[in-house]
Design an enzyme around this catalytic site. Structure first.
Site, PDB file in Angstrom:
ATOM      1  CD1 TRP A   1      36.733   7.327  10.860  1.00  0.00           C
ATOM      2  CD2 TRP A   1      34.921   8.575  11.327  1.00  0.00           C
ATOM      3  NE1 TRP A   1      35.761   7.021   9.942  1.00  0.00           N
ATOM      4  CE2 TRP A   1      34.639   7.772  10.199  1.00  0.00           C
ATOM      5  CE3 TRP A   1      33.932   9.428  11.806  1.00  0.00           C
ATOM      6  CZ2 TRP A   1      33.421   7.803   9.536  1.00  0.00           C
ATOM      7  CZ3 TRP A   1      32.713   9.463  11.154  1.00  0.00           C
ATOM      8  CH2 TRP A   1      32.465   8.656  10.040  1.00  0.00           C
TER       9      TRP A   1
ATOM     10  CG  ASP B   1      31.965   8.629  17.013  1.00  0.00           C
ATOM     11  OD1 ASP B   1      31.092   7.741  16.956  1.00  0.00           O
ATOM     12  OD2 ASP B   1      32.700   8.915  16.049  1.00  0.00           O
TER      13      ASP B   1
ATOM     14  CB  ALA C   1      31.436   4.091  16.305  1.00  0.00           C
TER      15      ALA C   1
ATOM     16  CE  LYS D   1      32.775   0.506  12.112  1.00  0.00           C
ATOM     17  NZ  LYS D   1      32.476   1.836  11.620  1.00  0.00           N
TER      18      LYS D   1
END
Ligand code: LMR
Length: 395
Positions: free
Chosen positions: A131, A212, A214, A247
């Site tokens: 990212w 992470d 997400a 999300k």
């Protein structure tokens, strides 16, 4: 008058390329334009709706919330503990795990970076590509960054050997950044065997995994998306997990997330949380309340939770359908792209050059970042043919 300028001495800063793309897309007045840029889920009509469970929770909050007074830098403990039940598995939610609410996954990563950087001999190992914001988050706190190649867009394969040998060369106490699932930007999945190999190295070398997380629920399944992470967490002595609700709950602009620490004792994790709270107070003071209140209201009620889980499943299957259709077409132009079907989540990384991407934008009105990352959730099923032909000609 003596001068020591403030503003003129600042470095030039380019706008974040992904966020700049949102503006560029908005200012394009061609009716057939297609946005495969920023990672937001869109439904079959191309909209990013408020989830039904979220609407229901907001309605409930409107009726029952009786104060907007401060909560504190740690945020809402009910939200943190309900979210922990979703992210971690049985036996992991003990006194050796604790967390704080944060403004999105980005702030969770930033707080994590702050506590990792306390030891200035520590580096964080990051697989490339990743990212785009990861680098900036860790560099800003002065953490040493070491990179290794994670993925090859030409072969669409994870470079497992390079990743594992990078971890082998890390020093005890170094951190390794891992995407729990739905790797951003590649969509590449890590097999159970490779997660076990990572877990073994983490335990043997005393590394600190930073996950992470997400996109939980938008990959293979809500529980499946964190299985690999659990394998590594069970092996690790200490670990950090940054969670984004952007999300999974479609709460993007509400900035909702959490940072968790796993340690060897209740005293250690309390110290971790106190340090998160210290850094939170020194930057944004306290996280915004609304998104976390919504998530807590969804998770605390069996009916709303089921509504949310079902809606998440239908989002996941729409992405999967687009992925399958796109792969079928693109692999006719480039057989290696058959691997896109085995990837997960919103993204895949196509082997396109920046010139190809400019061409797609200018000639076809198809928007994506220069990396060649496509957000599959930005596609409507009836656009797959047109987009595949436009991309296929460039492969
Ligand atoms: C993305 O990668 O598109 C999202 O995570 C949005 C962002 O903040 O970059």
């Amino acid at each position: 008058m003596p001068t020591r300028t403030l503003l003129a001495a600042l470095p030039d800063q380019k706008p974040d390329p992904l966020l700049a793309l949102i503006k560029k897309f908005a200012s394009d007045d061609r009716p057939g334009k297609i946005d495969l840029g920023v990672g937001v889920y869109r439904n079959a009509e191309g909209k990013t709706p408020v989830m039904a469970a979220v609407k229901s929770a907001e309605h409930h909050l409107w009726e029952t919330q009786d104060s907007k007074s401060y909560i504190g830098p740690e945020g809402d403990p009910t939200f943190v503990s309900l979210l922990a039940q979703e992210v971690f598995c049985d036996g992991m939610v003990t006194e050796n795990l604790a967390g704080v609410q944060t403004p999105g996954g980005t702030a969770a990563l930033r707080l994590s970076a702050e506590i990792l950087a306390h030891d200035n001999d520590r580096s964080i190992w990051i697989g490339t590509p990743t990212w785009a914001n990861h680098n900036a988050i860790f560099a800003t706190v002065g953490l040493g960054i070491k990179t290794y190649r994670f993925f090859d867009p030409q072969t669409q394969a994870v470079r497992v050997d390079e990743m594992l040998s990078a971890f082998e060369s890390a020093k005890c106490g170094d951190a390794i950044l891992l995407h729990a699932s739905c790797h951003n930007p590649t969509g590449a999945a890590i097999s159970a065997e490779v997660w076990s190999a990572i877990a073994e190295i983490v335990a043997r070398k005393g590394l600190i995994p930073l996950f992470d997380n997400a996109y939980q629920g938008l990959g293979r399944g809500f529980a499946q998306d964190v299985e690999g992470m659990h394998t590594v967490l069970k092996a690790a002595d200490e670990a950090i997990v940054a969670v984004s609700c952007s999300k999974s709950f479609s709460l993007y602009r509400e900035r909702t997330g959490a940072a968790f620490v796993l340690g060897n004792s209740a005293t250690d994790v309390a110290r971790g949380v106190a340090n998160f709270a210290y850094h939170a107070r020194a930057s944004y003071s306290m996280p915004p309340a609304h998104g976390a209140a919504v998530v807590a209201t969804v998770l605390a009620d069996a009916g709303r939770r089921k509504l949310w889980i079902d809606e998440l499943a239908s989002m996941r299957s729409r992405i999967f359908e687009i992925r399958t259709e796109l792969t079928n077409r693109l692999s006719a132009y480039m057989p290696q792209l058959a691997a896109v079907a085995d990837q997960e989540g919103m993204f895949s990384l196509l082997p396109l050059t920046p010139e190809n991407i400019t061409h797609l934008r200018e000639v076809h009105g198809i928007y994506m970042p220069d990396s060649g990352r496509v957000n599959l959730a930005g596609l409507r099923i009836e656009q797959v043919d047109q987009v595949s032909r436009a991309i296929g000609q460039l492969l």
